[in-house]
Design an enzyme around this catalytic site. Structure first.
Site, short mmCIF file in Angstrom:
data_model
loop_
_atom_site.label_atom_id
_atom_site.label_comp_id
_atom_site.label_asym_id
_atom_site.label_seq_id
_atom_site.Cartn_x
_atom_site.Cartn_y
_atom_site.Cartn_z
N TRP A 115 48.11 33.90 37.04
CA TRP A 115 47.24 33.13 36.03
C TRP A 115 47.85 32.55 34.85
CZ3 TRP A 115 46.04 37.93 38.09
CH2 TRP A 115 45.07 38.04 38.79
N HIS A 153 39.79 33.75 34.47
CA HIS A 153 39.05 33.90 35.51
C HIS A 153 37.61 34.72 34.81
CE1 HIS A 153 41.34 38.16 36.14
NE2 HIS A 153 41.08 37.69 34.99
N ARG A 186 43.18 27.17 33.24
CA ARG A 186 44.13 27.60 33.65
C ARG A 186 45.06 26.32 32.99
NH1 ARG A 186 43.51 30.43 38.94
NH2 ARG A 186 42.08 31.93 38.35
N GLN A 245 33.75 29.60 37.85
CA GLN A 245 33.67 30.73 38.85
C GLN A 245 32.53 31.31 38.64
OE1 GLN A 245 37.27 33.31 38.03
NE2 GLN A 245 38.47 32.12 39.45
N VAL A 260 41.65 45.02 42.67
CA VAL A 260 40.89 45.41 43.79
C VAL A 260 41.83 46.26 44.80
CG1 VAL A 260 38.87 43.89 43.79
CG2 VAL A 260 41.19 43.25 44.63
N ALA A 270 33.99 43.86 44.06
CA ALA A 270 34.05 42.71 43.06
C ALA A 270 34.41 41.43 43.96
CB ALA A 270 34.74 42.76 42.00
N1 PHE Z 1 39.43 36.73 39.33
C1 PHE Z 1 40.27 36.29 40.68
C2 PHE Z 1 40.76 35.01 40.58
O1 PHE Z 1 40.43 34.36 39.81
C3 PHE Z 1 39.13 36.39 41.86
C4 PHE Z 1 38.65 37.69 42.10
C5 PHE Z 1 37.78 38.30 41.48
C6 PHE Z 1 39.40 38.70 43.17
C7 PHE Z 1 36.99 39.56 41.88
C8 PHE Z 1 38.80 39.65 43.51
C9 PHE Z 1 37.82 40.07 42.87
O2 PHE Z 1 41.78 34.75 41.36
#
Ligand code: PHE
Length: 364
Positions: free
Chosen positions: A166, A188, A214, A228, A271, A332
């Site tokens: 990120w 995010h 970003r 998002q 995750v 998630a």
């Molecule tokens: N936050 C991650 C992204 O911006 C996306 C994501 C959210 C992945 C939740 C897994 C679980 O790339």
């Protein structure tokens, strides 16, 4: 010489010239200003008619008897003419105003431009509706975020190489406390996972729509700011099958039953296991090749478009917010509504959304 002229003759001469000039000048007065100047000059307190009246005093009684009524006569005649001229002028002004104010009720109406919701707003609402119908609540969070929520609580410590995933826009701010906290524009919507779990006890079923930012270059598939929609479900006995079932149901709601969906292993620090979820590309119909034979620009010739990342909440995330990972499990996911709108409506460049071109925006 004047002294030899009899007062009678002098008066008569003056009387005539006042009378003639007054009539002539009144006929020439065409506007309120010249009319008023005329009134002051002839009918005013020090005007030529009061002067004549004064001069009557120099005449003999007999002469005054002859001239007096004549002067009065002229005065009232001029007054009447003045009033008539003033009336005419006022009527002219009123007529002109009426003419210019006229409303033509036979003219066609002017079209009113109707406002509409931005396509991304519409998409975000549609996504939220799909999940609220499955029992999720909608929550929103801050766009300027602490490093702690954006990274630390999500199992991404300061020195972890995954931070490179990120590209971050940092806020120019120095923490006056010894904690050395740092602020950023959230990269995010996942920071809301920590914020929600810190406050609430399971069961949790929420979705979080919002803006993210970003520090990266833009192209057909990347913007430096976009939306998002995050999802989070935590409870006892939640399994990966619940995640799959929820996302399949979502995909059917948004894209229709004939769309193909793919789950692949992917890595996100928060995750385990992690997946990316893709839909087949609408431009090349999943072939990776466009009709002109070139590689597909939208899916980079892969045939698939990633629409979200997802996975089972990492035990370290539960520990960081004080949940027992032995007791609770959860899933998630995070998706980009712009990308989903591109799929749905066949838009080939994400930059259209924020170029503010009404020819584009009016189509939704
Ligand atoms: N936050 C991650 C992204 O911006 C996306 C994501 C959210 C992945 C939740 C897994 C679980 O790339």
């Amino acid at each position: 010489m004047t002294s030899q002229l009899s007062p009678d003759i002098a008066f008569m001469t003056r009387f005539r010239s006042v009378n003639d000039n007054a009539e002539a000048e009144l006929n020439r007065a065409r506007d309120t200003a010249s009319l008023e100047a005329w009134r002051i000059k002839y009918l005013g307190r020090r005007g030529q008619l009061s002067e004549l009246t004064q001069q009557l005093g120099k005449l003999t009684l007999d002469q005054r008897r002859d001239w007096g009524p004549l002067v009065n006569n002229v005065k009232s005649t001029l007054e009447a003419k003045f009033a008539a001229a003033q009336n005419a002028l006022e009527r002219q002004a009123a007529d002109a105003k009426l003419a210019s104010d006229q409303l033509d009720v036979t003219l066609p109406g002017r079209p009113v431009t109707l406002g509409r919701l931005h396509p991304v707003t519409q998409m975000v609402r549609e996504i939220c509706a799909a999940f609220t119908s499955m029992g999720f609540d909608v929550v929103e969070g801050p766009e300027v975020e602490w490093e702690r929520y954006n990274f630390d609580l999500l199992n991404i410590p300061r020195d972890h190489p995954a931070r490179d995933m990120w590209d971050t826009l940092w806020i120019d701010w120095t923490d006056p406390t010894p904690e050395g906290r740092r602020m950023l524009l959230r990269t995010h919507t996942s920071p809301m996972q920590g914020r929600i779990m810190e406050k609430a006890k399971p069961p949790i079923r929420v979705i979080v729509p919002g803006k993210v930012f970003r520090h990266e270059a833009t192209d057909a598939r990347h913007e430096w700011h976009f939306y998002q929609v995050e999802g989070l479900a935590v409870d006892k006995d939640i399994t990966f099958a619940d995640l799959k079932g929820t996302l399949y149901e979502f995909a059917r709601r948004i894209f229709g039953a004939d769309r193909r969906i793919r789950f692949r292993c992917d890595y996100f620090p928060f995750v385990e296991p992690g997946v990316d979820v893709s839909v087949d590309c609408f431009i090349c119909k999943g072939t990776g090749v466009m009709s002109n034979g070139h590689g597909c620009r939208v899916c980079s010739a892969t045939g698939w478009l990633e629409i979200m990342g997802a996975g089972m909440v990492h035990p370290n995330v539960f520990k960081a917010v004080g949940y027992d990972p032995e007791e609770y499990t959860g899933f998630a996911f995070g998706m980009g509504p712009e990308r989903i709108a591109m799929l749905k409506y066949g838009i080939d460049d994400i930059r259209h959304f924020y170029a503010n071109d009404v020819r584009f925006l009016r189509q939704f």
